[in-house]
Write a protein that holds these residues in place. Structure first.
Motif, PDB file in Angstrom:
ATOM      1  N   ILE A   1       4.862  10.700  11.255  1.00  0.00           N
ATOM      2  CA  ILE A   1       4.734  10.080   9.939  1.00  0.00           C
ATOM      3  C   ILE A   1       3.741  10.877   9.103  1.00  0.00           C
ATOM      4  CG2 ILE A   1       5.365   7.730  10.632  1.00  0.00           C
ATOM      5  CD1 ILE A   1       2.386   7.072  10.816  1.00  0.00           C
ATOM      6  N   ARG A   2       4.010  10.944   7.812  1.00  0.00           N
ATOM      7  CA  ARG A   2       3.069  11.563   6.873  1.00  0.00           C
ATOM      8  C   ARG A   2       2.359  10.439   6.125  1.00  0.00           C
ATOM      9  NH1 ARG A   2       5.609  14.431   1.947  1.00  0.00           N
ATOM     10  NH2 ARG A   2       5.504  12.274   1.269  1.00  0.00           N
ATOM     11  N   ILE A   3       1.034  10.516   6.096  1.00  0.00           N
ATOM     12  CA  ILE A   3       0.236   9.454   5.495  1.00  0.00           C
ATOM     13  C   ILE A   3      -0.654  10.049   4.414  1.00  0.00           C
ATOM     14  CG2 ILE A   3      -1.356   7.560   5.928  1.00  0.00           C
ATOM     15  CD1 ILE A   3      -0.735   7.959   8.956  1.00  0.00           C
TER      16      ILE A   3
ATOM     17  N   THR B   1      -4.750  19.140   2.519  1.00  0.00           N
ATOM     18  CA  THR B   1      -4.126  18.437   1.403  1.00  0.00           C
ATOM     19  C   THR B   1      -4.735  17.042   1.297  1.00  0.00           C
ATOM     20  OG1 THR B   1      -2.380  17.485   2.785  1.00  0.00           O
ATOM     21  CG2 THR B   1      -1.971  19.670   1.869  1.00  0.00           C
ATOM     22  N   ASN B   2      -4.071  16.144   0.579  1.00  0.00           N
ATOM     23  CA  ASN B   2      -4.524  14.760   0.492  1.00  0.00           C
ATOM     24  C   ASN B   2      -3.717  13.849   1.415  1.00  0.00           C
ATOM     25  OD1 ASN B   2      -2.122  14.849  -1.013  1.00  0.00           O
ATOM     26  ND2 ASN B   2      -2.771  13.134  -2.301  1.00  0.00           N
ATOM     27  N   PHE B   3      -3.109  14.426   2.446  1.00  0.00           N
ATOM     28  CA  PHE B   3      -2.356  13.639   3.415  1.00  0.00           C
ATOM     29  C   PHE B   3      -2.524  14.245   4.798  1.00  0.00           C
ATOM     30  CE2 PHE B   3       0.673  16.862   1.891  1.00  0.00           C
ATOM     31  CZ  PHE B   3       1.071  17.437   3.087  1.00  0.00           C
ATOM     32  N   ILE B   4      -2.074  13.511   5.806  1.00  0.00           N
ATOM     33  CA  ILE B   4      -2.050  14.034   7.168  1.00  0.00           C
ATOM     34  C   ILE B   4      -0.671  13.806   7.761  1.00  0.00           C
ATOM     35  CG2 ILE B   4      -4.516  13.699   7.593  1.00  0.00           C
ATOM     36  CD1 ILE B   4      -3.796  11.160   9.159  1.00  0.00           C
ATOM     37  N   LEU B   5      -0.267  14.682   8.664  1.00  0.00           N
ATOM     38  CA  LEU B   5       0.960  14.502   9.440  1.00  0.00           C
ATOM     39  C   LEU B   5       0.531  14.032  10.820  1.00  0.00           C
ATOM     40  CD1 LEU B   5       4.084  14.875   9.560  1.00  0.00           C
ATOM     41  CD2 LEU B   5       3.626  17.109  10.597  1.00  0.00           C
ATOM     42  N   ALA B   6       1.005  12.852  11.222  1.00  0.00           N
ATOM     43  CA  ALA B   6       0.539  12.238  12.457  1.00  0.00           C
ATOM     44  C   ALA B   6       1.679  12.067  13.452  1.00  0.00           C
ATOM     45  CB  ALA B   6      -0.097  10.884  12.154  1.00  0.00           C
ATOM     46  N   PHE B   7       1.497  12.630  14.653  1.00  0.00           N
ATOM     47  CA  PHE B   7       2.443  12.461  15.747  1.00  0.00           C
ATOM     48  C   PHE B   7       1.890  11.365  16.660  1.00  0.00           C
ATOM     49  CE2 PHE B   7       2.873  16.854  14.328  1.00  0.00           C
ATOM     50  CZ  PHE B   7       4.244  16.979  14.171  1.00  0.00           C
ATOM     51  N   PRO B   8       2.583  10.236  16.772  1.00  0.00           N
ATOM     52  CA  PRO B   8       2.046   9.102  17.520  1.00  0.00           C
ATOM     53  C   PRO B   8       1.977   9.352  19.015  1.00  0.00           C
ATOM     54  CG  PRO B   8       4.296   8.662  16.857  1.00  0.00           C
ATOM     55  CD  PRO B   8       3.903   9.936  16.193  1.00  0.00           C
ATOM     56  N   PRO B   9       1.086   8.617  19.708  1.00  0.00           N
ATOM     57  CA  PRO B   9       1.018   8.727  21.171  1.00  0.00           C
ATOM     58  C   PRO B   9       2.296   8.208  21.814  1.00  0.00           C
ATOM     59  CG  PRO B   9      -0.306   6.886  20.385  1.00  0.00           C
ATOM     60  CD  PRO B   9       0.124   7.644  19.166  1.00  0.00           C
TER      61      PRO B   9
ATOM     62  N   VAL C   1       0.874  -1.169   0.000  1.00  0.00           N
ATOM     63  CA  VAL C   1       0.000   0.000   0.000  1.00  0.00           C
ATOM     64  C   VAL C   1       0.914   1.223   0.000  1.00  0.00           C
ATOM     65  CG1 VAL C   1      -1.716   1.324   1.293  1.00  0.00           C
ATOM     66  CG2 VAL C   1      -1.865  -1.177   1.215  1.00  0.00           C
ATOM     67  N   PHE C   2       0.796   2.068  -1.032  1.00  0.00           N
ATOM     68  CA  PHE C   2       1.728   3.178  -1.220  1.00  0.00           C
ATOM     69  C   PHE C   2       1.110   4.488  -0.714  1.00  0.00           C
ATOM     70  CE2 PHE C   2       2.497   0.012  -4.526  1.00  0.00           C
ATOM     71  CZ  PHE C   2       3.831  -0.291  -4.292  1.00  0.00           C
ATOM     72  N   LEU C   3       1.409   4.828   0.523  1.00  0.00           N
ATOM     73  CA  LEU C   3       0.880   6.047   1.132  1.00  0.00           C
ATOM     74  C   LEU C   3       2.004   6.986   1.540  1.00  0.00           C
ATOM     75  CD1 LEU C   3      -1.843   4.420   3.462  1.00  0.00           C
ATOM     76  CD2 LEU C   3      -2.069   5.169   1.078  1.00  0.00           C
ATOM     77  N   HIS C   4       3.195   6.796   0.967  1.00  0.00           N
ATOM     78  CA  HIS C   4       4.372   7.543   1.414  1.00  0.00           C
ATOM     79  C   HIS C   4       4.778   8.672   0.475  1.00  0.00           C
ATOM     80  CE1 HIS C   4       5.781   4.702  -1.499  1.00  0.00           C
ATOM     81  NE2 HIS C   4       7.063   4.996  -1.353  1.00  0.00           N
ATOM     82  N   LEU C   5       4.236   8.716  -0.735  1.00  0.00           N
ATOM     83  CA  LEU C   5       4.678   9.717  -1.705  1.00  0.00           C
ATOM     84  C   LEU C   5       3.621  10.782  -2.001  1.00  0.00           C
ATOM     85  CD1 LEU C   5       6.540   7.393  -4.250  1.00  0.00           C
ATOM     86  CD2 LEU C   5       7.527   8.863  -2.495  1.00  0.00           C
ATOM     87  N   GLY C   6       2.517  10.750  -1.301  1.00  0.00           N
ATOM     88  CA  GLY C   6       1.488  11.770  -1.499  1.00  0.00           C
ATOM     89  C   GLY C   6       0.751  11.648  -2.809  1.00  0.00           C
ATOM     90  N   GLU C   7       0.708  10.454  -3.365  1.00  0.00           N
ATOM     91  CA  GLU C   7       0.087  10.269  -4.678  1.00  0.00           C
ATOM     92  C   GLU C   7      -1.444  10.205  -4.569  1.00  0.00           C
ATOM     93  OE1 GLU C   7       3.561   7.410  -6.586  1.00  0.00           O
ATOM     94  OE2 GLU C   7       2.094   6.598  -5.158  1.00  0.00           O
TER      95      GLU C   7
END
Length: 369
Positions: free
Chosen positions: A341-343, A300-308, A33-39
């Motif tokens: 992580i950016r998803i 945008t079409n992504f989120i920046l997530a800071f984990p717990p 699953v390719f969620l790392h390039l913002g495609e």
């Protein structure tokens, strides 16, 4: 000079060696699953695929070096009395970033960026031997008030890059603040609106008021043409003419030009996809917040997530990659420098797989805490 000496001299440029990164074309497994390039996760529409097929029949012919028809279509799409003469097209936004550095930064001058932001800005400046002034964003990942910066800090800035919405944070800076920076900047200001179709925020209407303003946009994210590399810049005729003089003879191939024209012509179909991705983005953000993630509001079409805290002791991007889900590790990015992580938003099936994996990881790490 022998081959070894020549190779060592190349290494001495200070640029890192080029490395392959996992992608659809360089995949680790078939079910990645390719969620790392913002495609954009969706393939081109039927209209775009037909345009690609038709153009391919004439691939033996050189492309229109000025991208005349595509610029006409872009100008009409952009609106605000923009004409083709106000548009330049490039091989993705990356080429336009590089072109701006070459066109506007002279010896003794520098580029300026607000970290965290898109790494290519600084990389392009370094590639051409130009220094980069790194300024900080606010704690909410917005461009700071101009009064917080002393003018002598950035008086040698010939080119300033501002991504709005920003990458990798997804955040949006208010129009009034951006215009304040543009109005007082000593050089050119690029507002990178690569994700415009997701945010709806633009400064294109101001290009005739500010003679130092250039707006970048892309057909990669919203129109799903990442593989064809197609970006464009909008500015007054003088700035566009300057960039065009430094541009490659044939910057955009025939298939990319045809696909771009067809994609903009199929806007209603793409708008439906954009709306769907925005809904999925907000749903994903909500689910991850319930898991304890800290996530800035995204435009945008992504989120920046800071984990717990419970997940901060593991390499989360690596953990997901081991499950075949690729996300972008932003932990060491300038201006972030903490686990993050950016998803990118994928298809509903891909998003469900991601959420399920993160839920399992959250459970496991909380039990072991």
């Amino acid at each position: 000079m022998d081959q070894k000496q020549s190779s060592n001299k190349a290494v001495g440029t200070g640029l890192p060696p080029r490395k392959a990164i996992p992608s659809f074309w360089n995949r680790m497994e078939d079910n990645n699953v390719f969620l790392h390039l913002g495609e954009n996760p969706y393939a081109p529409t039927n209209a775009v695929r037909k345009a690609i097929e038709d153009a391919a029949r004439h691939a033996n012919r050189y492309p229109d070096t000025n991208c005349g028809m595509l610029r006409e279509v872009i100008a009409e799409y952009v609106g605000y009395s923009v004409k083709p003469e106000n548009v330049i097209v490039g091989n993705g936004s990356d080429e336009l970033i590089d072109l701006a550095v070459v066109s506007f930064i002279r010896q003794g001058q520098c580029a300026a960026v607000f970290n965290p932001t898109f790494f290519v800005y600084s990389f392009a400046a370094k590639r051409h031997g130009r220094p980069t002034l790194s300024l900080s964003q606010t704690k909410d990942f917005e461009i700071p008030d101009i009064s917080t910066i002393h003018e002598d800090e950035w008086q040698n800035t010939a080119l300033m890059f501002i991504a709005n919405p920003n990458n990798p944070t997804g955040t949006l800076t208010a129009r009034e603040r951006l215009l304040e920076w543009i109005g007082k900047a000593p050089g050119i200001v690029v507002i990178d609106e690569c994700y415009f179709e997701y945010s709806g925020a633009t400064l294109v209407d101001s290009i005739f008021e500010y003679d130092n303003l250039i707006v970048f946009r892309s057909l990669s994210k919203s129109f799903g043409l990442s593989g064809l590399r197609l970006g464009y810049a909008v500015a007054n005729e003088q700035l566009i003419d300057t960039m065009a003089r430094y541009a490659l003879t044939f910057p955009v191939n025939v298939i990319a030009q045809a696909a771009g024209i067809a994609a903009i012509g199929d806007l209603p179909a793409y708008q439906e996809r954009i709306d769907e991705l925005k809904r999925s983005r907000d749903a994903m953000r909500g689910e991850l917040i319930q898991l304890g993630f800290e996530i800035p509001e995204s435009h945008t079409n992504f989120i920046l997530a800071f984990p717990p805290v419970s997940m901060q002791k593991i390499n989360l991007s690596q953990t997901l990659a081991e499950q075949g889900i690729l996300v972008s590790d932003q932990s060491s990015a300038p201006g972030i420098e903490r686990p993050a992580i950016r998803i990118a938003v994928g298809t509903p099936e891909e998003n469900q797989r991601l959420i399920a994996c993160l839920k399992e990881t959250a459970h496991r790490t909380s039990v072991n805490a």
